[in-house]
Design an enzyme around this catalytic site. Sequence first.
Site, PDB file in Angstrom:
ATOM      1  N   TYR A  16      32.488  21.591  -7.643  1.00 25.33           N
ATOM      2  CA  TYR A  16      32.425  19.790  -7.337  1.00 25.33           C
ATOM      3  C   TYR A  16      33.928  19.342  -7.034  1.00 25.33           C
ATOM      4  O   TYR A  16      34.182  18.641  -6.916  1.00 25.33           O
ATOM      5  CB  TYR A  16      31.446  18.722  -8.012  1.00 25.33           C
ATOM      6  CG  TYR A  16      30.324  19.122  -8.341  1.00 25.33           C
ATOM      7  CD1 TYR A  16      29.982  18.840  -6.674  1.00 25.33           C
ATOM      8  CD2 TYR A  16      30.237  19.538  -9.154  1.00 25.33           C
ATOM      9  CE1 TYR A  16      28.305  18.494  -7.053  1.00 25.33           C
ATOM     10  CE2 TYR A  16      28.356  19.554  -8.826  1.00 25.33           C
ATOM     11  CZ  TYR A  16      27.958  19.115  -7.445  1.00 25.33           C
ATOM     12  OH  TYR A  16      26.089  19.277  -7.585  1.00 25.33           O
ATOM     13  N   TYR A  68      23.658  13.386  -3.167  1.00 17.95           N
ATOM     14  CA  TYR A  68      23.570  12.700  -4.858  1.00 17.95           C
ATOM     15  C   TYR A  68      24.750  12.970  -5.251  1.00 17.95           C
ATOM     16  O   TYR A  68      25.417  11.866  -6.559  1.00 17.95           O
ATOM     17  CB  TYR A  68      22.580  12.590  -6.238  1.00 17.95           C
ATOM     18  CG  TYR A  68      23.095  14.048  -6.745  1.00 17.95           C
ATOM     19  CD1 TYR A  68      22.889  16.025  -6.914  1.00 17.95           C
ATOM     20  CD2 TYR A  68      23.143  14.013  -7.979  1.00 17.95           C
ATOM     21  CE1 TYR A  68      23.167  16.690  -7.379  1.00 17.95           C
ATOM     22  CE2 TYR A  68      23.332  14.269  -8.983  1.00 17.95           C
ATOM     23  CZ  TYR A  68      23.903  15.897  -8.887  1.00 17.95           C
ATOM     24  OH  TYR A  68      23.548  16.745  -9.600  1.00 17.95           O
ATOM     25  N   ARG A  69      25.888  13.609  -5.005  1.00 21.54           N
ATOM     26  CA  ARG A  69      26.903  14.050  -5.078  1.00 21.54           C
ATOM     27  C   ARG A  69      27.362  14.974  -4.831  1.00 21.54           C
ATOM     28  O   ARG A  69      26.514  15.774  -3.923  1.00 21.54           O
ATOM     29  CB  ARG A  69      26.640  15.141  -6.805  1.00 21.54           C
ATOM     30  CG  ARG A  69      27.988  15.379  -7.731  1.00 21.54           C
ATOM     31  CD  ARG A  69      27.027  15.224  -9.088  1.00 21.54           C
ATOM     32  NE  ARG A  69      28.368  16.619 -10.196  1.00 21.54           N
ATOM     33  CZ  ARG A  69      28.437  16.647 -10.765  1.00 21.54           C
ATOM     34  NH1 ARG A  69      27.039  17.355 -11.297  1.00 21.54           N
ATOM     35  NH2 ARG A  69      28.859  17.446 -11.820  1.00 21.54           N
TER      36      ARG A  69
END
Length: 515
Positions: free
Chosen positions: A94, A471-472
């Site tokens: 991420y 969502y992310r």
Amino acid sequence: MSSKYIALPKGVSEKSFDAAIKEYRAVLGEANVFTDSEHLASYSKIMIPDITENHTPSAAICPASVEEVQACVAICNKYKVPVWPISTGRNLGYGSAAPCSRGQVVMDLRRMNKIIEVDAELGTALVEPGVTFQQLYDYLQEHKIPLWLSCPAPSAIAGPLGNAVDRGVGYTPYGEHFMFSCGMEVVMPTGEVLKTGMGSLPNSNTAQVFKWGYGPYLDGIFTQSNYGIVTKMGFWLMPAPPAFKPYVIRYPEETDIVDIVETLRPLRMAMIIPNAVVIVHALWELGSFLKRSEHYPGTGTIPDSVVKDLVKKHKVGMWNVYCGLYGSPEQNEVNWNIIQNVVKASGKGELLTAEQVGDDPVFKYRADLMQGKMNTAEFGLYNWRGGGGSAWFAPVSQARGSETLKQMDMAKRILGKYGFDYVSEFIVGWRDMHHIVDLLYDRTDPAQLEAARACFDELLTEFSKAGYGTYRVNTAFMDKVADTYGPVKREINRKIKRALDPNGIIAPGKSGIWN
Ligand SMILES: Cc1cc2nc3c(=O)[nH]c(=O)nc-3n(C[C@H](O)[C@H](O)[C@H](O)COP(=O)(O)OP(=O)(O)OC[C@H]3O[C@@H](n4cnc5c(N)ncnc54)[C@H](O)[C@@H]3O)c2cc1C
């Protein structure tokens, strides 16, 4: 223009930055402020499909207390220097520890690593950002406190606070980590210290037991955001159950995914399955312990026929469902019978207990995750393709069978276009379903890096067009995802940012929120 810094914050002159660094050093000491490339290497390394230079920090600063965080924030405001806070900095896939845009100063909170309190009776913990899951786990073991953690797959090296503020997930019944958090302490961009929920009330002892406090519930605005630096966070820990029974259900066909979700969702909603239903595709299952090149010499997407052969050879399912039962042996027995009957009635799926599976390392690491035991076994995925490239694609849908094949086909088609493999899981959270795809690629190959970037972009475009929001997301695609949620949400996020952080010093660009 050459500079003694490896990067400079946007709009800040070298002279101003010199002055800021001098002031950080006066507050934190020489040893806790880094500007040299050697020390900044670990804050610059990324796995996501973007060039490293876009995420190179200008410096890293390591405060050890709330007061030091406040002092650093004052310096940031004075020189308009942006800081990117990280807790344990393992947001791998991420964005890792690197900022979302070049030149931000990483504020590494790992020195703030105190477990402030664990209440064994109420099952609560209050921790600082640098506390790792391993540290908290060891503390519970050492003090013989019968409470369980919930942790993400890289549990040992990541931490509860950083994971929860990024709204990460785990695998016990407490696996929605933000949902099971209770009370925060936040250094605001102005330097004020806010305690959320009941925490602001003098003499209150309810900050870790009652989430909502009075008036607007603020904790949510400090997750996936840049409105403050979270310096303490409370969590609920699960009482260790008298018995734990992990199991796997293996399914032979890719198309079984429809029935899997339809069969198991009612059990999840009724909490007969108390933890998230993790439905692992064969390529994730196999990819965590095999090397692709040893089974398929080609460079494009691995053909379905090869995957089928591997499934047979290694006796895994095309889909592998991992769940657990938590309770007294009697309670577990009742629920086990219900689950057995439901799976049998569905006419599909091979239901296996730990004893039946035997010595299977994948089952073991899944069972460990479901009881909050530390491990890093899932890092095996990075050997599947090799080359250190990974980006999590994480769209959300309703937990319905009818939402599965459509998404699987779309993901396989787009990944296939760029030569990547469908390494995926569906996770039925409660009523929602996450579809997690690990876009694995070789970062050392410029063509693959570019293909991975284009592929990730297309996945986001096509899925959001079909109504599947993410969502992310990793730090290279935050603006794009923010756009998919529409202009009104984006503008409100920005208005809040301007009100709370007029100088835009905290993590500009996080989740697409800029001043
Ligand atoms: C093989 C593998 C498996 C994974 N499995 C999972 C999984 O099961 N579940 C899951 O959730 N993730 C998973 N991840 C992703 C990631 O590694 C974890 O979520 C990890 O917990 C995040 O890193 P961290 O805990 O060190 O948080 P950090 O990196 O410290 O923080 C994450 C982000 O939150 C923000 N932040 C951090 N601290 C603060 C603060 N104090 N104040 C304000 N903002 C802050 C920052 O933007 C930061 O980038 C996986 C990664 C890998 C490589």
